[in-house]
Scaffold this motif. Structure first.
Motif, short mmCIF file in Angstrom:
data_model
loop_
_atom_site.label_atom_id
_atom_site.label_comp_id
_atom_site.label_asym_id
_atom_site.label_seq_id
_atom_site.Cartn_x
_atom_site.Cartn_y
_atom_site.Cartn_z
N VAL A 22 0.86 -1.18 0.00
CA VAL A 22 0.00 0.00 0.00
C VAL A 22 0.90 1.23 0.00
CG1 VAL A 22 -1.76 1.31 1.24
CG2 VAL A 22 -1.85 -1.19 1.23
N PHE A 23 0.53 2.25 -0.75
CA PHE A 23 1.29 3.50 -0.79
C PHE A 23 0.74 4.47 0.24
CE2 PHE A 23 2.41 1.86 -4.93
CZ PHE A 23 3.69 2.33 -5.16
N ALA A 24 1.65 5.08 0.99
CA ALA A 24 1.26 6.13 1.94
C ALA A 24 1.61 7.53 1.46
CB ALA A 24 1.91 5.89 3.30
N ASP A 25 2.68 7.64 0.64
CA ASP A 25 3.07 8.96 0.13
C ASP A 25 3.85 8.79 -1.15
OD1 ASP A 25 5.51 8.01 1.14
OD2 ASP A 25 6.05 9.87 2.16
N GLY A 26 4.58 9.85 -1.55
CA GLY A 26 5.30 9.83 -2.81
C GLY A 26 6.80 9.77 -2.63
N SER A 27 7.52 10.70 -3.25
CA SER A 27 8.98 10.69 -3.22
C SER A 27 9.51 12.04 -2.75
CB SER A 27 9.56 10.36 -4.60
OG SER A 27 9.42 11.46 -5.49
N ALA A 28 10.65 12.01 -2.06
CA ALA A 28 11.25 13.25 -1.57
C ALA A 28 11.85 14.05 -2.72
CB ALA A 28 12.32 12.94 -0.53
N GLY A 29 12.36 13.37 -3.74
CA GLY A 29 12.89 14.09 -4.89
C GLY A 29 11.81 14.79 -5.68
N GLY A 30 10.60 14.21 -5.70
CA GLY A 30 9.50 14.80 -6.44
C GLY A 30 8.62 15.70 -5.61
N LEU A 31 9.00 15.96 -4.35
CA LEU A 31 8.27 16.84 -3.42
C LEU A 31 6.91 16.28 -3.04
CD1 LEU A 31 8.99 20.33 -5.11
CD2 LEU A 31 10.30 19.21 -3.30
N THR A 32 6.73 14.96 -3.14
CA THR A 32 5.45 14.36 -2.78
C THR A 32 5.55 13.42 -1.57
OG1 THR A 32 5.77 12.64 -4.48
CG2 THR A 32 4.42 14.56 -5.07
N ALA A 33 6.74 13.16 -1.05
CA ALA A 33 6.84 12.45 0.23
C ALA A 33 6.25 13.34 1.32
CB ALA A 33 8.29 12.10 0.56
N ALA A 34 5.53 12.74 2.27
CA ALA A 34 4.79 13.52 3.28
C ALA A 34 5.64 13.75 4.52
CB ALA A 34 3.49 12.81 3.64
N PHE A 35 5.84 15.03 4.86
CA PHE A 35 6.68 15.42 5.99
C PHE A 35 5.88 16.26 7.00
CE2 PHE A 35 9.94 14.56 2.84
CZ PHE A 35 10.94 13.96 3.58
N PHE A 36 6.35 16.24 8.24
CA PHE A 36 5.80 17.16 9.25
C PHE A 36 6.24 18.59 8.95
CE2 PHE A 36 5.87 13.20 11.90
CZ PHE A 36 4.49 13.11 12.06
N GLU A 37 7.53 18.76 8.70
CA GLU A 37 8.07 20.08 8.38
C GLU A 37 8.08 20.26 6.87
OE1 GLU A 37 8.88 22.42 10.58
OE2 GLU A 37 8.24 21.05 12.19
N PRO A 38 7.80 21.45 6.37
CA PRO A 38 7.69 21.63 4.92
C PRO A 38 9.04 21.52 4.21
CG PRO A 38 7.47 23.73 6.06
CD PRO A 38 7.47 22.67 7.12
N TYR A 39 8.95 21.27 2.93
CA TYR A 39 10.11 21.39 2.06
C TYR A 39 10.60 22.84 2.10
CZ TYR A 39 8.79 16.83 0.08
OH TYR A 39 8.49 15.51 -0.09
N LEU A 40 11.86 23.05 1.74
CA LEU A 40 12.39 24.41 1.71
C LEU A 40 11.57 25.27 0.75
CD1 LEU A 40 16.25 23.77 1.65
CD2 LEU A 40 14.77 24.20 3.62
N ALA A 41 11.38 26.50 1.12
CA ALA A 41 10.61 27.42 0.27
C ALA A 41 11.24 27.54 -1.11
CB ALA A 41 10.51 28.78 0.95
N SER A 42 12.58 27.49 -1.15
CA SER A 42 13.29 27.62 -2.42
C SER A 42 13.03 26.43 -3.35
CB SER A 42 14.79 27.74 -2.18
OG SER A 42 15.28 26.62 -1.44
N ALA A 43 12.57 25.31 -2.76
CA ALA A 43 12.27 24.13 -3.56
C ALA A 43 10.79 24.06 -3.93
CB ALA A 43 12.66 22.87 -2.80
N GLY A 44 9.99 24.92 -3.36
CA GLY A 44 8.57 24.93 -3.67
C GLY A 44 7.67 24.82 -2.46
N GLY A 45 8.26 24.50 -1.29
CA GLY A 45 7.47 24.42 -0.06
C GLY A 45 6.48 23.28 -0.06
N GLY A 46 5.51 23.35 0.85
CA GLY A 46 4.52 22.28 0.98
C GLY A 46 5.05 21.14 1.82
N THR A 47 4.16 20.26 2.20
CA THR A 47 4.55 19.12 3.05
C THR A 47 4.33 17.78 2.36
OG1 THR A 47 2.37 19.21 4.12
CG2 THR A 47 4.19 20.34 5.23
N GLY A 48 4.13 17.77 1.06
CA GLY A 48 4.00 16.52 0.34
C GLY A 48 2.56 16.07 0.18
#
Length: 539
Positions: A287-313
């Motif tokens: 079963v899939f729970a999230d995506g990939s960190a390289g594609g900015l779709t892995a789910a994190f508590f803390e957001p991705y860097l703003a310079s990378a696009g932000g969001g939490t996956g």
């Protein structure tokens, strides 16, 4: 008992903590002796293989890959970053494939990395249209969690400006315009209208991929998401390959378990956990729970860097949906092999697993797995160890994507990713793997990464997580066997074990780490018989 085969005059790595011997004797597919006892077991009819200073190891076990898609993908357009670094080159390869394809035939490409392209972004639908105006096109990013379609493919899929995003998926729009990019579960909209491969094509792909893995020292592997290419027909293709002697590897099979997968249909058809035999075992559900960190779709508590696009996956499912799936498959008796990369997704999965653990259906001995488990907290590791939940990581991600992790998440999170040494020291059994075709299946790149924590751009991320050669081989053999309930039969070289052996061209215990990627496999044995023989010594 006289040996059928004696390997001598080199190193024989027996397993972590067991040391290195100088000879190995095999009879009727099993190891019968090591060292001087092996030499004594040789008789006049024993075949002798002079290692000449080379190293024999337990054959590698690829604990997480997509074997059938990899075999099929060998005939798709290769867009991997090792060869494709510019948009022009990517489009030229699509254009070349379209020039020889019938009008209306699908053009499929695999492995591009938008972060490695000179444009620093995904290709656009309109660009693919120009390269292949008469063919539907779909190219998949290296992570496998997103891809780009051209206009013809969108029309076949019935996707337009007003098509809503499906649960757990994204259809990208910019300025109200479709870009052709599909993320996570949205990719099914395109894939569902592709013509499925025939059984003959799938059997050929299974054999082709297996033989390639055998040439790299693997005798065991896993297909991690059976059913996502051709549905229930994939089960039949594997059984046909086995029946016709076209299955050189031992395979642990994991059914696609998302609602769009085949786990429910397989259960209704009577397939049950641990069906099959040691050559082809149906053991788990994914079963899939999230995506990939390289594609900015892995789910994190803390957001991705703003310079990378932000969001939490992206969470693939809300809690109640995925927890219900985990409980169902656990109670049916399947091993749970759950994709979770970001710490928030790992937490969602752990909470679901903990809720499913009950006196009537205990976790004890079940060896449920969290696949990837890349960005895991100390508390999550503690809870995994308490319930025997196994991490199945891909150290090679640090080599291929480590610098992208720094760019997307910052140095601190990147350095803590895929903590192989920490897992071993805490008592976990991390099964090193590649997620091929997401990353290269070459085991020596994976070994190099475990030894150095060096990326393909030369960065060293998390030196404290480096392993020794013995530890790295242990993670790539015994730990993989352990995830498949097979460590009593393979994963180490000891009397009574299956003679699944890889003979390396050089003794990697004597090499500098920088030399490891140049090592080759000279022979791979399964039950003492060659499934790969580079120099024809077993002819």
């Amino acid at each position: 008992m006289q040996a059928d085969l004696l390997c001598y005059n080199g190193g024989v790595f027996q397993g972590l903590g067991a040391g290195i011997s100088h000879a190995l004797a095999i009879h009727s597919g099993r190891i019968i002796a090591l060292g001087d006892d092996a030499l004594a077991a040789a008789g006049p009819d024993t075949k002798r293989l002079d290692l000449a200073g080379r190293l024999a190891i337990p054959a590698f076990n690829e604990a997480h890959m997509h074997l059938l898609p990899y075999g099929l993908g060998l005939s798709q357009v290769n867009l991997r970053a090792e060869e494709v670094r510019s948009l022009d080159e990517l489009l030229a390869r699509i254009r070349k494939a379209a020039s020889t394809a019938p009008k209306g035939a699908w053009i499929l490409g695999r492995g591009y990395d938008h972060s490695a392209l000179d444009i620093g972004r995904h290709p656009d639908m309109a660009e693919l249209d120009k390269a292949a105006p008469d063919n539907p096109v779909f190219i998949t990013r290296t992570c496998g969690h997103m891809g780009v379609a051209n206009g013809a493919a969108l029309r076949l899929a019935g996707v337009g400006h007003n098509t809503p995003d499906p649960e757990g998926g994204v259809i990208e729009r910019k300025g109200g315009r479709l870009t052709g990019l599909f993320q996570e579960r949205a990719m099914r909209l395109v894939r569902d209208v592709m013509p499925p491969p025939s059984e003959a094509e799938m059997v050929e792909a299974i054999e082709r991929a297996s033989l390639h893995l055998a040439s790299l020292g693997f005798a065991s592997a896993t297909d991690m998401n059976v059913g996502m290419t051709a549905g229930m027909a994939e089960i039949s293709a594997y059984e046909t390959a086995k029946r016709n002697g076209r299955l050189p590897l031992r395979l642990w099979q994991v059914l696609a378990g998302n609602p769009e997968g085949i786990a429910a249909d397989a259960w209704a058809a009577g397939l049950r956990p641990m069906a099959g035999d040691d050559s082809l075992r149906w053991g788990a559900v994914k079963v899939f729970a999230d995506g990939s960190a390289g594609g900015l779709t892995a789910a994190f508590f803390e957001p991705y860097l703003a310079s990378a696009g932000g969001g939490t996956g992206v969470f693939t499912f809300p809690d109640e949906t995925i927890h219900a799936l985990l409980k169902l498959y656990h109670e049916q008796g399947w091993q749970l092999d759950i994709h979770a990369i970001g710490d928030a997704a790992i937490e969602q999965v752990l909470r679901g697993m903990e809720a499913a653990d009950s006196p009537t259906h205990p976790f004890t001995g079940r060896r449920h797995r969290i696949e990837h488990c890349g960005f895991v907290t100390r508390d999550q590791r503690r809870r995994m160890l308490a319930r025997g939940i196994l991490p199945v990581p891909q150290p090679v991600f640090m080599y291929e994507f480590g610098d992208l992790y720094v760019r997307n998440l910052g140095m601190a999170r990147a350095e803590a990713a895929y903590p192989m040494k920490t897992w071993l020291d805490e008592g976990h059994h991390p099964a090193a793997s590649s997620d091929c075709p997401v990353s290269t299946v070459d085991p020596f790149i994976n070994l190099y990464t475990m030894l150095t924590r060096r990326t393909n751009k030369g960065s060293v991320l998390g030196e404290a997580e480096r392993l020794t050669v013995a530890e790295a081989l242990h993670c790539y053999s015994w730990c993989g066997a352990h995830t498949q309930f097979a460590e009593d039969r393979r994963g180490s070289l000891a009397p009574g074990m299956q003679a699944d052996v890889a003979i390396l061209s050089r003794d990697i215990f004597t090499l500098d780490a920088e030399e490891i990627p140049s090592v080759q496999v000279d022979a791979t044995l399964r039950d003492g018989a060659p499934i790969f023989d580079r120099h024809g010594v077993f002819a």
